[in-house]
Design a protein around this motif. Structure first.
Motif: not given
Length: 390
Positions: A33, A35, A41, A43-44, A56
């Protein structure tokens, strides 16, 4: 240099060189991920989303990483991990628990790096998270096992303390009882002697009965003295300090002290301490051991045979072995070997004794760090070997 044998190498599947980087990111065996510096957050990967049970859209730009942590983890991240990232630019192997969509928790191991822009300002935090569920279970099992072991150790300690108190109470009782009984029995023996001197019995069996009573009283006195000796010895938790003891002088002194025993006058003693003239052991302990073994050798002689007693030393692997050998009545070790050193155990009831001597011998030698071995043949004699510390 070894030549590579290309003939035995497997053919390379060219599909392995054409991996899709996006697919590698999304389905890596760990969670990824990214941050913003405030924790939002951005992107994961699909692996992490699958672990947590979120889509998402539910997380990106909506929640911060700290909001996915448990309360304790959130405090640690904000108070320790985030400042450390700003200071050092990375953190390694920090353990947290993430809250899943269904309310359950997932233990993870977090690694993070802080990326800065061209002006050196914080830009993005990149993290990898490893599922440590099995590791956490193992740690918890270890903690439970440790707690159980500590509880058992505490229970054993309490039991040992209780047994120590019970043993001390028993020792005090036995010592007091033996001390208090000794004088009445002596008084009874004196009255019996006066009865024998002054009374007249017309029954022919009276003389034999008198002998039996006298023998019984003597056995009572011997048992009382044995109890006293055992308690006195056991009240000394540690034997006296080991010292260099010259065997010849000590043994001759003990032999002279046993002159009152009937068999002493005709007994032959052979003393040979050339192999080890000096041993290291508590002198009072060694004196007691030799006194008991030599007095037994004199008491348990074979009727009609002149007693021959040999006391000698030998070396085995550099350690002294002290032997006391006699040609007396001997023992059936196949039958009585397991009981030989038990308290009050006697194997020749026709000979007066308390059954304490061999118990003390074995105890004292073990306290000194040695051991006792016995060889014996009925009607031929017995040999005691004391394996003593160096």
């Amino acid at each position: 240099m070894h030549k590579v044998d290309h003939d035995i190498m497997p053919a390379l599947d060219l599909r392995l060189t054409a991996e899709n980087p996006d697919d590698l990111y999304e389905h890596a065996p760990c969670g990824y991920c990214s941050c913003l510096p405030d924790g939002t957050l951005v992107k994961l990967n699909q692996t992490l989303l699958g672990w947590l049970g979120y889509t998402r859209q539910e997380l990106v730009a909506r929640l911060t990483l700290s909001q996915l942590l448990t309360v304790g983890g959130r405090l640690h991240y904000e108070m320790h991990c985030a400042p450390l990232l700003l200071l050092q630019g990375q953190v390694r192997e920090v353990s947290y628990s993430l809250r899943r969509h269904d309310g359950s928790t997932l233990p993870v191991l977090l690694n993070a790096t802080l990326q800065r822009d061209a002006d050196g300002q914080p830009l993005v935090v990149r993290m990898t998270l490893f599922d440590i569920t099995d590791r956490r279970k193992y740690e918890q099992e270890l903690l439970r096992a440790k707690a159980q072991a500590e509880a058992q150790r505490e229970q054993l300690r309490a039991q040992n303390e209780q047994l120590t108190r019970i043993n001390a109470d028993l020792d005090s009782f036995v010592y007091t009882a033996s001390h208090d009984l000794k004088q009445p029995v002596h008084n009874l023996a004196g009255l019996f002697e006066e009865l024998q001197r002054s009374a007249t019995f017309h029954d022919p069996a009276a003389a034999n009965m008198m002998d039996m009573v006298q023998g019984a009283m003597q056995q009572i006195l011997s048992t009382i003295e044995g109890l006293t000796a055992v308690v006195q010895q056991q009240r000394q938790p540690e034997p006296g300090p080991a010292e260099a003891v010259e065997l010849l002088g000590l043994t001759e002194e003990i032999i002279r002290s046993l002159a009152q025993l009937p068999a002493h006058a005709e007994a032959e003693f052979a003393l040979d301490f050339a192999a080890a003239p000096v041993v290291h052991m508590s002198r009072p302990g060694l004196h007691s051991v030799l006194t008991n073994l030599l007095s037994n050798a004199l008491k348990y002689t074979e009727p009609g045979r002149r007693p021959r007693i040999a006391v000698s030393t030998a070396l085995m692997e550099g350690k002294p072995v002290l032997s006391v050998q006699d040609n007396g009545r001997g023992l059936n070790l196949a039958r009585h070997g397991g009981e030989l050193f038990q308290l009050f155990r006697r194997f020749h009831p026709e000979v007066a004794g308390s059954g304490v001597g061999l118990y003390l011998v074995n105890r004292l030698v073990h306290q000194a760090g040695g051991r006792v071995e016995v060889a014996s043949t009925v009607g031929q004699g017995t040999t005691f070997r004391l394996y003593l510390p160096r």
